[in-house]
Scaffold this active site. Structure first.
Site, PDB file in Angstrom:
ATOM      1  N   GLN A  86      -0.683   2.258  -6.165  1.00  0.00           N
ATOM      2  CA  GLN A  86      -2.126   2.406  -5.999  1.00  0.00           C
ATOM      3  C   GLN A  86      -2.899   1.917  -7.220  1.00  0.00           C
ATOM      4  O   GLN A  86      -3.956   1.299  -7.092  1.00  0.00           O
ATOM      5  CB  GLN A  86      -2.474   3.869  -5.717  1.00  0.00           C
ATOM      6  N   SER A 144      -8.184  -2.677  -3.454  1.00  0.00           N
ATOM      7  CA  SER A 144      -8.887  -1.392  -3.447  1.00  0.00           C
ATOM      8  C   SER A 144      -9.917  -1.306  -4.566  1.00  0.00           C
ATOM      9  O   SER A 144     -11.057  -0.881  -4.356  1.00  0.00           O
ATOM     10  CB  SER A 144      -7.879  -0.244  -3.578  1.00  0.00           C
ATOM     11  N   ARG A 166       0.854  -1.186   0.000  1.00  0.00           N
ATOM     12  CA  ARG A 166       0.000   0.000   0.000  1.00  0.00           C
ATOM     13  C   ARG A 166       0.895   1.242   0.000  1.00  0.00           C
ATOM     14  O   ARG A 166       1.077   1.925   1.004  1.00  0.00           O
ATOM     15  CB  ARG A 166      -0.912  -0.021   1.239  1.00  0.00           C
ATOM     16  N   ASP A 221      -3.496  -1.970  -7.248  1.00  0.00           N
ATOM     17  CA  ASP A 221      -4.079  -2.552  -6.035  1.00  0.00           C
ATOM     18  C   ASP A 221      -5.445  -3.180  -6.311  1.00  0.00           C
ATOM     19  O   ASP A 221      -6.463  -2.481  -6.363  1.00  0.00           O
ATOM     20  CB  ASP A 221      -4.172  -1.463  -4.966  1.00  0.00           C
ATOM     21  N   TYR A 235      -3.849  -0.937   7.004  1.00  0.00           N
ATOM     22  CA  TYR A 235      -4.850  -1.821   7.588  1.00  0.00           C
ATOM     23  C   TYR A 235      -4.993  -1.519   9.074  1.00  0.00           C
ATOM     24  O   TYR A 235      -4.097  -1.000   9.723  1.00  0.00           O
ATOM     25  CB  TYR A 235      -4.450  -3.290   7.416  1.00  0.00           C
TER      26      TYR A 235
END
Length: 375
Positions: free
Chosen positions: A128, A134, A123, A131, A231
């Site tokens: 990004q 996500s 992360r 991912d 997280y």
């Protein structure tokens, strides 16, 4: 010879997504790769073989698709025994569920494949766009609210009519990650009064920015709840007790509750007990997005909707697969963004760096090499 990318038809029950789209097939071709797609791979995501062929992919049966493949793309990991024909050391790039499917990881190693688990993507800012957690969670948070609305026997927004006023539904989101934030936004768009909570104090401003009310323990200080990679971490007994008391009083007043809390590699934390469910009014709805990982809600059954104390509890399972076209498009872009970011033009293939490569690589040279699996 150009690097060959194989796109397989998913075989897991209920899996409707596909790991490449005509858009990403064209982009891979522009990099110099050839793409082979198993016939029928995209049908459940509203993509025909003709669509793939028009984008430049070769269409064939599984054997032809795998023959000479250097990289095998997937949504979920393919059965290691069904990959005959792929080149030695071929990359398997997919969501591989490394903790839940450890035996499959060992089998990839034994077969000499290099397995890359996309859900282990760090992360970090530059990753990004790669991912998958996500991108898929964003859609899951949206769909969770729609599922709740469909099961809820009342309207979401306040309605003032000649026959009287309909009160707005009260929705509570527990866990304010990507899925939770999208759930908040969607419930707000549907007209509900929305509140939310999370163990990470930094999410309070995010909740407020979406027009929802933050519900946080204020009496226990110094507990941020921020773990590695964004997280949540498990909280102290003191915090958990205070949180349970606050949430219990709040849940009793809610019509809709959506839970999203996950801890990588561990069972989902219990957020709602049977006793708390009993305090909710009949006809209320709970959607548990962590049902496949053990559930945030006591008694939840993954893939089923049950009724306890008059409350409907939806055990969401692979919710992204219920929106196959959009979720496939996003997942496929994640895979392309990942491979293209490391594409070496001279080598004609991606060459991973240590920061991301070491994080997601599960197997190499016949061995399991990821530290998170070697513990």
């Amino acid at each position: 010879m150009a690097l060959k990318i194989a796109v397989l038809k998913e075989t897991a029950p209920g899996e409707t997504r596909v790991s490449a789209t005509p858009e990403t097939v064209k982009k891979f071709a522009a990099l110099g790769a050839t793409v082979a797609v198993e016939s029928g791979a995209g049908l459940t995501a509203s993509i025909s073989d003709a669509d793939y062929a028009a984008a430049g992919a070769a269409i064939g049966d599984r054997a032809a698709t795998l023959a000479g493949a250097d990289i095998i793309l997937g949504i979920q990991g393919a059965d290691p025994t069904g990959l005959a024909g792929a080149n030695p050391g071929a990359w398997i790039v997919a969501g591989l569920a490394p903790f839940a499917e450890r035996a499959r990881v060992d089998a990839y190693a034994a077969a000499g494949y290099e397995a890359l688990a996309m859900e282990f993507m760090p992360r970090i800012t530059r990753a990004q766009s790669m991912d998958i957690l996500s991108s898929q969670s964003n859609l899951a948070g949206y769909k969770a609210v729609l599922l709740a609305a469909a099961e809820y026997g009342r309207a979401f927004p306040m309605m003032m009519t000649a026959a009287g006023t309909v009160s707005a539904a009260k929705a509570f989101v527990m866990g304010v990650g990507v899925a939770g934030l999208q759930a908040i936004a969607t419930a707000r768009r549907l007209g509900a009064q929305v509140s939310a909570t999370d163990v990470r104090s930094a999410t309070k401003e995010q909740i407020q920015s979406l027009g929802a009310k933050p519900i946080f323990v204020e009496s226990v200080k110094g507990i941020e709840g921020e773990g590695s990679g964004g997280y949540a971490t498990e909280m102290s007994d003191e915090y958990q007790k205070a949180q349970a008391e606050l949430v219990s009083a709040h849940i009793a007043k809610q019509d809709i509750v959506i839970t999203t809390a996950l801890i990588p590699g561990r069972p989902a934390p219990r957020l709602i007990s049977d006793a708390q469910i009993a305090t909710m009014r009949a006809g209320s709805v709970i959607v548990d997005l962590a049902a496949e990982s053990g559930g945030n809600v006591e008694g939840v059954v993954a893939g089923e909707t049950i009724v306890k104390h008059g409350v409907k509890i939806i055990g969401a399972k692979n919710i992204a697969a219920t929106m196959a076209a959009d979720s496939s498009a996003l997942f496929a872009r994640n895979l392309f963004n990942f491979l293209s970011a490391f594409w070496d033009k001279e080598a004609g293939k991606p060459v991973l760096d240590a920061e991301i490569g070491d994080a997601i690589r599960l197997t190499q040279g016949g061995k399991v090499v990821n530290p998170r699996l070697l513990g």
